[in-house]
Design a protein around this motif. Structure first.
Motif, PDB file in Angstrom:
ATOM      1  N   ARG A 294       0.781  -1.335   0.007  1.00  0.00           N
ATOM      2  CA  ARG A 294       0.111  -0.041   0.019  1.00  0.00           C
ATOM      3  C   ARG A 294       0.876   1.193   0.056  1.00  0.00           C
ATOM      4  O   ARG A 294       1.829   1.373   0.882  1.00  0.00           O
ATOM      5  CB  ARG A 294      -0.789   0.013   1.334  1.00  0.00           C
ATOM      6  N   GLY A 387      -1.997  -0.890  -3.318  1.00  0.00           N
ATOM      7  CA  GLY A 387      -2.376   0.195  -4.319  1.00  0.00           C
ATOM      8  C   GLY A 387      -2.028   1.399  -3.849  1.00  0.00           C
ATOM      9  O   GLY A 387      -1.462   1.636  -2.592  1.00  0.00           O
ATOM     10  N   ARG A 388      -2.395   2.735  -4.345  1.00  0.00           N
ATOM     11  CA  ARG A 388      -2.311   4.066  -3.622  1.00  0.00           C
ATOM     12  C   ARG A 388      -3.348   4.493  -2.984  1.00  0.00           C
ATOM     13  O   ARG A 388      -4.469   3.988  -3.091  1.00  0.00           O
ATOM     14  CB  ARG A 388      -1.958   4.955  -4.845  1.00  0.00           C
TER      15      ARG A 388
END
Length: 409
Positions: A294, A387-388
């Motif tokens: 993350r 993810g972002r």
């Protein structure tokens, strides 16, 4: 630079030792403790350390740490620069910064708005950069009109070259007593604190970027520098694309303010711009940290104006974590949360943490923004898919998160 008196030399040396020990033991970055030790031993140490240096003082409600960093980066073209890079913006931080770079002929110091008059008087700085004034830490700083009044008195009759944002009426009023002012049209997205004329109290009429009092002659000055979207226009009318790494319109405003300041020192735009482009993060701001796949981008927002600018650089497609504390450096009063329009977050996964997460939760619920509460940052981040993710936090919440990642830069 002239030699410091013996007492000041000893105070400065012991302060540097205290700062080094603080860093070595992991108690802090040494940016405050060193100055405190030095000032105990020599109460006039700041004045003595400032002598014979060319100093810039940078003050604003929002953006002063970033602008300080940008100015410093460009001035390095001329030689060593002393600066309080981590935002320790009161006299102890200034003493520590100047002691750490005792031979630097230049200094760029971020200054807390409330302390600016005293620091200007003590250091005799030659350049002052004033960018914006808005509500922040009302329990400590009081009404911003009073701060503008103090600034106005501080610069009156002083041999200081002021660079000021003429799009902010309060800053304009404060700077207008200075003998030499370079006006920069840097923009003002947050206008809720400046609808009344600071000169007479009458209403301000606004049209596009222009503003003027309806009842007296106070109005926006003609700017020397202009921010036009992603381009800086210098006093000669030449246009310079702002190809910088820091995101958002607020940072482009910070960049054009920095360009106006460093030109006073003889650094031309073509030499300054590449140095500004090297700055990618500032004391953790805009840094992306990673844990278990993350990638969290850290954004700082301390007041309504700051949250508005933070929303401008977030990605609407990403989940977002919001963190709010109310410790001393944040201000104890969180009523300002009701001045932030959180409706822009609708449709995004929103997670809320911090000591005052219930205050923020009530505000989001009223705005019709669905959210989830989390115990802490670790839990909130673990709830995200790989993810972002964007993170917006106020001051102490931001520092807590940053510390989890080794004070990420």
């Amino acid at each position: 630079m002239s030699q410091l008196p013996f007492r000041a030399q000893v105070a400065s040396a012991l302060g540097r030792t205290a700062a080094t020990l603080s860093r070595m033991t992991g108690r802090g970055d040494g940016s405050v403790i060193g100055g405190r030790v030095g000032l105990v031993l020599e109460p006039d140490l700041l004045r003595k350390l400032a002598q014979d240096r060319k100093l810039v003082l940078v003050s604003a409600t929002n953006g002063k740490t970033t602008t300080t960093r940008l100015i410093t980066s460009a001035l390095l073209e001329l030689g060593e620069v002393a600066t309080n890079a981590f935002g320790a913006n009161m006299p102890a931080g200034h003493v520590s910064a100047l002691s750490q770079a005792k031979r630097a002929p230049y200094g760029v110091l971020e200054v807390d708005e409330k302390y600016l008059p005293d620091v200007l008087d003590t250091t005799g700085a030659s350049v002052l950069c004033l960018m914006n004034l808005s509500r922040d830490q009302m329990d400590r700083a009081a009404e911003i009109w009073l701060l503008a009044q103090k600034w106005r008195r501080a610069v009156a009759g002083k041999p200081v070259h002021v660079v000021a944002n003429c799009d902010d009426p309060l800053v304009t009023w404060a700077a207008s007593t200075a003998g030499q002012v370079i006006w920069v049209a840097a923009g003002q997205r947050w206008k809720e604190d400046s609808w009344c004329c600071p000169e007479c109290g009458g209403p301000l009429d606004r049209k596009d970027a222009d503003w003027a009092c309806r009842e007296c002659r106070f109005r926006r000055p003609q700017p020397h520098w202009v921010l036009d979207h992603d381009t800086a226009i210098d006093p000669r009318g030449q246009r310079w694309p702002l190809d910088i790494q820091l995101p958002g319109q607020a940072n482009r405003a910070n960049a054009v303010m920095a360009l106006a300041v460093v030109e006073i020192f003889g650094v031309p735009v073509q030499r300054a711009l590449p140095k500004l482009a090297e700055v990618r993060s500032v004391a953790g701001r805009y840094t992306t940290v990673e844990r278990d796949g993350r990638h969290a981008r850290l954004l700082l927002a301390k007041n309504p104006a700051g949250w508005l600018e933070a929303f401008d650089v977030t990605d609407p497609a990403l989940p977002i974590i919001l963190a709010v504390n109310a410790q001393g450096p944040d201000g104890r009063d969180t009523s300002w949360l009701w001045d932030v329009d959180y409706r822009i977050l609708r449709g995004r996964p929103v997670f809320v943490i911090g000591e005052r997460k219930l205050d923020l939760a009530l505000r989001l619920d009223t705005a019709g923004v669905p959210f989830q509460l989390a115990a802490d940052f670790t839990q909130a981040l673990a709830a995200q898919p790989p993810g972002r993710v964007d993170v917006i936090a106020n001051y102490t919440a931001f520092q807590q998160i940053r510390t989890e990642f080794g004070r990420a830069e």
